[in-house]
Design an enzyme around this catalytic site. Structure first.
Site, PDB file in Angstrom:
ATOM      1  N   SER A 196     -22.737  24.297  11.523  1.00 32.39           N
ATOM      2  CA  SER A 196     -21.622  25.096  10.994  1.00 32.39           C
ATOM      3  C   SER A 196     -22.079  26.096   9.927  1.00 32.39           C
ATOM      4  CB  SER A 196     -20.547  24.175  10.397  1.00 32.39           C
ATOM      5  OG  SER A 196     -21.105  23.339   9.408  1.00 32.39           O
TER       6      SER A 196
ATOM      7  N   THR B  63      22.424  47.186  15.795  1.00 29.24           N
ATOM      8  CA  THR B  63      22.424  45.816  16.300  1.00 29.24           C
ATOM      9  C   THR B  63      22.234  45.967  17.802  1.00 29.24           C
ATOM     10  OG1 THR B  63      24.807  45.734  16.672  1.00 29.24           O
ATOM     11  CG2 THR B  63      24.051  45.036  14.499  1.00 29.24           C
ATOM     12  N   HIS B  64      21.518  45.020  18.402  1.00 29.14           N
ATOM     13  CA  HIS B  64      21.140  45.120  19.821  1.00 29.14           C
ATOM     14  C   HIS B  64      20.420  46.439  20.103  1.00 29.14           C
ATOM     15  CE1 HIS B  64      24.061  41.809  20.472  1.00 29.14           C
ATOM     16  NE2 HIS B  64      24.762  42.479  19.563  1.00 29.14           N
TER      17      HIS B  64
ATOM     18  N   SER C 137      -5.081  60.213  22.084  1.00 26.97           N
ATOM     19  CA  SER C 137      -5.286  59.723  23.433  1.00 26.97           C
ATOM     20  C   SER C 137      -6.490  60.451  24.012  1.00 26.97           C
ATOM     21  CB  SER C 137      -4.045  60.030  24.278  1.00 26.97           C
ATOM     22  OG  SER C 137      -4.396  60.040  25.641  1.00 26.97           O
TER      23      SER C 137
ATOM     24  N   LYS D 280      -0.739  63.547  22.333  1.00 23.77           N
ATOM     25  CA  LYS D 280      -0.323  62.257  21.785  1.00 23.77           C
ATOM     26  C   LYS D 280      -0.941  61.903  20.440  1.00 23.77           C
ATOM     27  CE  LYS D 280       0.685  58.836  24.301  1.00 23.77           C
ATOM     28  NZ  LYS D 280       0.540  57.699  25.192  1.00 23.77           N
TER      29      LYS D 280
ATOM     30  N   GLU E 137       0.444  49.078  16.149  1.00 25.33           N
ATOM     31  CA  GLU E 137       0.381  48.245  17.359  1.00 25.33           C
ATOM     32  C   GLU E 137      -0.610  47.098  17.192  1.00 25.33           C
ATOM     33  OE1 GLU E 137       1.073  51.055  21.150  1.00 25.33           O
ATOM     34  OE2 GLU E 137      -0.443  51.791  19.783  1.00 25.33           O
TER      35      GLU E 137
ATOM     36  N   TYR F 106     -12.176  10.892   7.245  1.00 31.14           N
ATOM     37  CA  TYR F 106     -12.832  12.081   7.781  1.00 31.14           C
ATOM     38  C   TYR F 106     -13.291  11.852   9.224  1.00 31.14           C
ATOM     39  CZ  TYR F 106     -16.008  15.967   8.498  1.00 31.14           C
ATOM     40  OH  TYR F 106     -16.619  17.081   9.021  1.00 31.14           O
TER      41      TYR F 106
ATOM     42  N   GLN G  12     -14.291  19.747  11.148  1.00 29.83           N
ATOM     43  CA  GLN G  12     -15.135  20.935  10.971  1.00 29.83           C
ATOM     44  C   GLN G  12     -14.575  22.130  11.748  1.00 29.83           C
ATOM     45  OE1 GLN G  12     -19.487  20.441  10.840  1.00 29.83           O
ATOM     46  NE2 GLN G  12     -19.576  21.733  12.651  1.00 29.83           N
TER      47      GLN G  12
ATOM     48  N   LYS H  31     -12.342  25.590  10.549  1.00 31.90           N
ATOM     49  CA  LYS H  31     -12.787  26.772   9.801  1.00 31.90           C
ATOM     50  C   LYS H  31     -12.663  28.115  10.493  1.00 31.90           C
ATOM     51  CE  LYS H  31     -15.741  23.999   7.029  1.00 31.90           C
ATOM     52  NZ  LYS H  31     -15.310  22.827   7.867  1.00 31.90           N
TER      53      LYS H  31
HETATM   54  N1  ARG Z   1     -19.446  20.599   7.935  1.00 33.34           N
HETATM   55  C1  ARG Z   1     -18.552  19.511   7.690  1.00 33.34           C
HETATM   56  C2  ARG Z   1     -17.096  19.963   7.813  1.00 33.34           C
HETATM   57  O1  ARG Z   1     -16.872  21.102   7.713  1.00 33.34           O
HETATM   58  C3  ARG Z   1     -18.766  18.974   6.305  1.00 33.34           C
HETATM   59  C4  ARG Z   1     -18.489  17.509   6.165  1.00 33.34           C
HETATM   60  C5  ARG Z   1     -19.489  16.743   6.948  1.00 33.34           C
HETATM   61  N2  ARG Z   1     -19.347  15.354   6.785  1.00 33.34           N
HETATM   62  C6  ARG Z   1     -19.922  14.523   7.610  1.00 33.34           C
HETATM   63  N3  ARG Z   1     -19.762  13.258   7.409  1.00 33.34           N
HETATM   64  N4  ARG Z   1     -20.663  14.934   8.602  1.00 33.34           N
HETATM   65  O2  ARG Z   1     -16.209  19.210   8.030  1.00 33.34           O
END
Ligand code: ARG
Length: 451
Positions: A11, A143-144, A265, A271, A278, A305, A310, A313
């Protein structure tokens, strides 16, 4: 083959925007470890100096990222240890990557909420300025998407200001919920050290520390909050952009977008396409998608966890980039839009938009509203058949539909129609001026919190 498989778990390649937060968090953690005599003061100093060097290397893109180290946490710690030796390996005392990533993400999300609030304040202020500058421009309200009643352009613009004001509040609430410091939760159960979590929290500017270590490392609600707040804001932006697109057509001709925000365009030389508006409308889709992706990632996860997390993100980063760039562009695009007063007024005059006012006139002469509605409906048909608007009818023609019509019927006009709608929150100029004062003071009070 096995080398390729490990790419699946990395990551660090998309997490680099978290590096600065990661290092700030580590510095606060190291200081706390020294204060609690868990590491020595000199180790703490070495760690902090080393971390600052690593930060420098990251910012100047000198650092060599090692994909075998998976994420930025491991990469930063590894580089620190290269720089300062074994002392670097003490940094991770009393910490897990599980509480570390939660900290990094919370710090980042706090900043993003703050950025969104500041951009939205700019946008609302731009709308307020436009409303003030064009306070008495008249256009049809729809409206509409059918011409309904005349309104002030300023009233219409302030409707968007209210929507974006609610968005500010939504980001503000998101900010308050994310403002919780998770470090000290460890992997999930807390830590067997005498930590001072409050000390870390204060250094990093958090309002409080988390209550439950399991929740602290499992919770990603604060990203959902941000993604949701962004989704609602994008929906509002999309509606505004839709109007900019429609209003800039030859058919409406209510506005002219600044050249900067239109493109040519490649085939049709006449245009000027409203591509920015858009694209903002189009990008709303991916922001919704990112919200739903995260909901789906989280829905089946047992505590605490899990590596699935992960996956929170990339979509969220995409949302952050999209909302920030879109708001930034929109402030300029709205601020530089020219309104065509005459075309708006023509659209009011060449219409049957005062029909409700005529019905209300009859009500004022004691005609029951339902009956008045029927009379004006018949008049509309008559006008359409004879190619006339109401104001082109003679008093005798009026009287054919109802003997209650008198010469004062000709006092009905768009400006009077607007100023008669003087209920709180209505379109009369007086109400609009009050609304401007009111929203200005609300904006001022929230702005002081996020300056
Ligand atoms: N890269 C991991 C995440 O974003 C960090 C936490 C990793 N923890 C683990 N036990 N591997 O979630």
């Amino acid at each position: 083959m096995s080398e390729n498989y490990s790419d699946y778990t990395i990551s660090f390649n998309y997490e680099q925007r978290l590096a600065e937060y990661d290092i700030k968090g580590s510095i606060a953690h190291s200081r706390m470890l020294a204060k609690q005599n868990i590491i020595s003061d000199s180790d703490n100093e070495k760690i902090i100096n080393g971390l600052n060097i690593v930060l420098d290397e990251i910012q100047s893109e000198k650092i060599k990222w090692n994909k075998d180290l998976e994420d930025i946490h491991m990469n930063i710690e590894f580089r620190l240890t290269e720089l300062i030796g074994d002392t670097g390996a003490k940094l991770h005392t009393a910490r897990s990557r599980n509480d570390q990533i939660s900290l990094d993400m919370r710090m980042y999300v706090k900043d993003l909420n703050n950025q969104a609030i500041n951009l939205l304040i700019k946008l609302v202020n731009t709308l307020i300025n436009l409303a003030e500058d064009n306070i008495s421009f008249i256009l049809p309200g729809y409206t509409h998407l059918q011409r309904a009643q005349p309104i002030l352009l300023s009233h219409h613009l302030l409707a968007y200001a209210e929507m974006f004001y609610r968005d500010i509040n939504r980001f503000h609430e998101s900010f308050e919920r994310v403002d919780v410091m998770p470090l000290g939760s460890g992997a999930l159960a807390g830590l067997p050290y005498n930590l001072d979590r409050e000390f870390v929290s204060k250094q990093l500017g958090f309002a409080k520390v988390s209550n439950n270590s399991i929740d602290a490392v499992s919770d990603r609600d604060f990203i959902l909050d941000y993604n949701y707040s962004s989704s609602v804001t994008m929906m509002h932006i999309s509606r505004l952009c839709e109007e900019l697109i429609i209003w800039s057509t030859d058919e409406f001709g209510f506005i002219k977008l600044s050249k900067e925000f239109t493109t040519w365009s490649s085939i049709m030389p006449q245009k000027r396409n409203p591509d920015f508006a858009e694209l903002a409308r189009g990008k709303t889709g991916r922001v919704y998608g990112n919200l739903f992706a995260l909901f789906t990632i989280l829905k089946g996860l047992p505590l605490a966890y899990n590596r699935d997390m992960q996956e929170d993100k990339e979509g969220f980063f995409d949302t952050a980039d999209t909302i920030n760039s879109t708001l930034d562009i929109l402030v300029s695009m709205i601020g530089t839009t020219q309104f065509n007063k005459q075309n708006m007024l023509d659209a009011v005059n060449n219409s049957y938009i005062l029909a409700t006012d005529i019905a209300d006139y009859l009500v004022s002469k004691s005609v029951p509203f339902r009956k008045a509605h029927e009379i004006v409906s018949k008049m509309t048909d008559y006008c359409l058949d004879n190619n006339k608007y109401f104001h082109q009818l003679t008093i005798d023609e009026f009287k054919k539909f109802s003997s209650d019509f008198e010469i004062d019927i000709f006092e009905i006009n768009p400006i009077n129609s607007i100023n008669n709608r003087n209920t709180v929150g209505g379109t009369s100029e007086l109400q609009v001026k009050n609304s401007i004062l009111d929203i200005k003071s609300r904006i001022k009070s929230i702005a002081t919190k996020y300056a």
